[in-house]
Design an enzyme around this catalytic site. Structure first.
Site, mmCIF file in Angstrom:
data_model
loop_
_atom_site.group_PDB
_atom_site.id
_atom_site.type_symbol
_atom_site.label_atom_id
_atom_site.label_comp_id
_atom_site.label_asym_id
_atom_site.label_seq_id
_atom_site.Cartn_x
_atom_site.Cartn_y
_atom_site.Cartn_z
ATOM 1 N N THR A 125 0.877 -9.790 5.612
ATOM 2 C CA THR A 125 2.030 -9.673 4.730
ATOM 3 C C THR A 125 2.986 -8.581 5.202
ATOM 4 O O THR A 125 2.555 -7.599 5.837
ATOM 5 C CB THR A 125 1.547 -9.354 3.291
ATOM 6 O OG1 THR A 125 2.640 -8.863 2.528
ATOM 7 C CG2 THR A 125 0.478 -8.271 3.293
ATOM 8 N N ASP A 126 4.268 -8.713 4.837
ATOM 9 C CA ASP A 126 5.235 -7.652 5.157
ATOM 10 C C ASP A 126 4.938 -6.372 4.378
ATOM 11 O O ASP A 126 5.474 -5.308 4.688
ATOM 12 C CB ASP A 126 6.675 -8.126 4.888
ATOM 13 C CG ASP A 126 6.938 -8.513 3.435
ATOM 14 O OD1 ASP A 126 5.985 -8.516 2.625
ATOM 15 O OD2 ASP A 126 8.109 -8.809 3.111
ATOM 16 N N GLU A 127 4.073 -6.475 3.346
ATOM 17 C CA GLU A 127 3.802 -5.288 2.520
ATOM 18 C C GLU A 127 3.070 -4.201 3.300
ATOM 19 O O GLU A 127 3.033 -3.045 2.863
ATOM 20 C CB GLU A 127 3.031 -5.685 1.254
ATOM 21 C CG GLU A 127 3.836 -6.668 0.416
ATOM 22 C CD GLU A 127 3.319 -6.905 -0.997
ATOM 23 O OE1 GLU A 127 2.709 -6.001 -1.573
ATOM 24 O OE2 GLU A 127 3.546 -8.012 -1.511
ATOM 25 N N TYR A 153 -3.655 -3.203 -2.564
ATOM 26 C CA TYR A 153 -3.527 -4.528 -1.917
ATOM 27 C C TYR A 153 -2.987 -4.378 -0.498
ATOM 28 O O TYR A 153 -3.605 -4.844 0.463
ATOM 29 C CB TYR A 153 -2.602 -5.446 -2.742
ATOM 30 C CG TYR A 153 -2.125 -6.655 -1.956
ATOM 31 C CD1 TYR A 153 -3.009 -7.653 -1.552
ATOM 32 C CD2 TYR A 153 -0.776 -6.796 -1.600
ATOM 33 C CE1 TYR A 153 -2.564 -8.759 -0.813
ATOM 34 C CE2 TYR A 153 -0.325 -7.893 -0.865
ATOM 35 C CZ TYR A 153 -1.231 -8.869 -0.467
ATOM 36 O OH TYR A 153 -0.790 -9.946 0.263
ATOM 37 N N LYS A 157 -4.740 -5.100 3.236
ATOM 38 C CA LYS A 157 -4.217 -6.045 4.233
ATOM 39 C C LYS A 157 -3.942 -5.317 5.563
ATOM 40 O O LYS A 157 -4.208 -5.859 6.633
ATOM 41 C CB LYS A 157 -2.942 -6.714 3.719
ATOM 42 C CG LYS A 157 -3.135 -7.636 2.536
ATOM 43 C CD LYS A 157 -3.998 -8.848 2.804
ATOM 44 C CE LYS A 157 -3.368 -9.862 3.728
ATOM 45 N NZ LYS A 157 -4.208 -11.088 3.852
ATOM 46 N N ASP A 275 7.599 0.174 -15.495
ATOM 47 C CA ASP A 275 7.538 -0.198 -14.086
ATOM 48 C C ASP A 275 6.096 -0.216 -13.560
ATOM 49 O O ASP A 275 5.217 0.444 -14.121
ATOM 50 C CB ASP A 275 8.374 0.804 -13.262
ATOM 51 C CG ASP A 275 8.979 0.160 -12.039
ATOM 52 O OD1 ASP A 275 8.601 -0.977 -11.711
ATOM 53 O OD2 ASP A 275 9.840 0.810 -11.408
ATOM 54 N N ARG A 276 5.898 -0.959 -12.475
ATOM 55 C CA ARG A 276 4.618 -0.961 -11.754
ATOM 56 C C ARG A 276 4.449 0.392 -11.058
ATOM 57 O O ARG A 276 5.401 0.847 -10.398
ATOM 58 C CB ARG A 276 4.672 -2.090 -10.727
ATOM 59 C CG ARG A 276 3.534 -2.108 -9.734
ATOM 60 C CD ARG A 276 3.792 -3.161 -8.656
ATOM 61 N NE ARG A 276 3.502 -4.502 -9.099
ATOM 62 C CZ ARG A 276 3.779 -5.610 -8.398
ATOM 63 N NH1 ARG A 276 4.374 -5.524 -7.220
ATOM 64 N NH2 ARG A 276 3.465 -6.806 -8.861
ATOM 65 N N GLY A 278 3.975 2.984 -8.249
ATOM 66 C CA GLY A 278 4.118 2.888 -6.780
ATOM 67 C C GLY A 278 4.963 1.713 -6.332
ATOM 68 O O GLY A 278 4.913 1.312 -5.168
#
Ligand code: NAD
Ligand code: TYD
Length: 344
Positions: A125-127, A153, A157, A275-276, A278
């Site tokens: 993933t780009d994350e 997450y 990855k 907000d989430r 981070g």
């Protein structure tokens, strides 16, 4: 060719299975999936009738199950989609992300080493690159961007990616990695932004937008991701990483408003919530390497893709209604019950 697709009962893996069965009628496709909350056998119903398709239930982190499967099947290509994939869940429970996403990847590659394969492909993933600032639209993630993760997450990855590259360098395992931006399309589990908003808007329920809704994601229609992986496993260079994205950046608020407009629902359904933690600000992919080296081109622009996706959810309401009527309702209460409504 005998192709193992792990995590094929989930969103992207199932789309990839249908893509491959249609494009390569002579290939054998074996789907190996644990059927966690995100895996759904209903999604694979049509594939089950195809004599070239086999489904096996199991855990990629279970060495015995994986080694027995490899012994039996003699795979040519392994495409690893299996993962815990939701950032919010990783904030609640990081441990399972390490087990499946990191340890599971190691088990799969150990089996590849023992039994031999032509290609191991890791769907990443780009994350793994972290995020970009909102006020620098000139910046994009390239394959050379530093790994800089934000959530458990993305950290899991990124760890898996490093392990994959180490198996290439140390053991000469023929690996490739793709790092794709946010996908959307059919069979997307309704905990993720786009299907969550479509299903809730259709039920006239409030739409929980985190913070001010100004975070930016780079959306790619799932079939374009499938065609990229197809090219990489057949023509990609061993040991290489390929970024995949189609320059379809939108703020979350733009996405939600587009969905409401397409469905003829009022903007008053939008509710801004806490907000989430981070929360990554902006993802944006520079896909020039895969375009230049493999000739990949995305086919679907966001405005067309979101219309096709909404149409699919309207025509397949049984698929997502079955999900949101199950264990999912307690998930929604747990994840959103404590989020403070800021506005809306
Ligand atoms: P998903 O959550 O919809 O599906 C994951 C699948 O993996 C499910 O079918 C689940 O049952 C299975 N699975 C989970 N743990 C397993 C285990 N231990 N053993 C075997 N199977 C297991 O995920 P998705 O959105 O389809 O993502 C697939 C892959 O693509 C992931 O690796 C993800 O990191 C990556 N990715 C996703 C996106 C996106 O926008 N969704 C973007 C880039 C990359
Ligand atoms: P998501 O679909 O979870 O993908 P990712 O976090 O991997 O990019 O979220 C996409 C964006 O939408 C992200 O910025 C978080 C935001 N979001 C909301 O505003 N509300 C929600 O209920 C969800 C699930 C996500």
């Amino acid at each position: 060719m005998n192709v193992l697709v792990t995590g094929g009962a989930g969103f992207i893996g199932s789309n990839f299975i249908y893509y491959m069965l249609e494009k390569y009628p002579k290939y054998r496709i074996v789907c190996f999936d644990l059927l966690t909350y995100a895996g759904n056998l209903e999604t694979l119903e049509e594939a089950m009738d195809n004599p070239n398709f086999r489904f096996v239930k199991g855990d990629i982190a279970n060495r015995e199950e994986i080694f027995n499967l490899f012994e039996e099947e003699k795979f040519d290509i392994v495409v690893n989609f299996a993962a815990e994939s939701h950032v919010d869940r990783s904030i609640e429970n990081p441990g399972i992300f390490l087990r499946t996403n990191v340890f599971g990847t190691q088990v799969l590659m150990d089996a590849c080493r023992k039994y031999g394969i032509k290609r191991y492909h890791q769907v990443s993933t780009d994350e793994v690159y972290g995020d970009l600032p909102l006020d620098r639209p000139d910046l994009f993630f390239t394959e050379e961007s530093p790994i800089h993760t934000s959530s458990p997450y993305s950290a899991s990855k990124a760890s898996a990616d490093l392990l994959v590259l180490s198996y290439y360098r140390t053991f000469k395992l023929p690996v490739t990695i793709s790092r794709c931006s946010n996908n959307y399309g059919p069979y997307h589990f309704p905990e993720k932004l786009i299907p969550l908003m479509i299903s809730r808007a259709l039920n006239d329920q409030p739409l929980p937008v985190y913070g001010k809704g100004e975070n930016v994601r780079d959306w790619l229609y799932v079939e374009d991701h499938c065609s990229a992986i197809d090219l990489i496993i057949h023509k990609g260079t061993e040991g290489e990483v390929y970024n995949v994205g189609g320059h379809n950046e939108r703020t979350n608020l733009e996405v939600v408003k587009t969905i409401l407009k397409e469905l003829g629902k009022p903007d008053s359904l939008i509710t801004f919530v806490t907000d989430r933690p981070g929360h990554d600000l902006r993802y944006a992919i520079d896909p020039s390497k895969i375009q230049r080296e493999l000739g990949w081109k995305p086919q679907v622009k966001f405005d067309e893709g979101i219309r096709m996706t909404i149409k699919w959810y309207l025509q397949n309401s049984k698929w997502w209604q079955n999900i949101i009527n199950g264990e999912y309702s307690s998930y929604y209460e747990k994840m959103y019950g404590n989020r403070q409504v800021i506005a809306g």
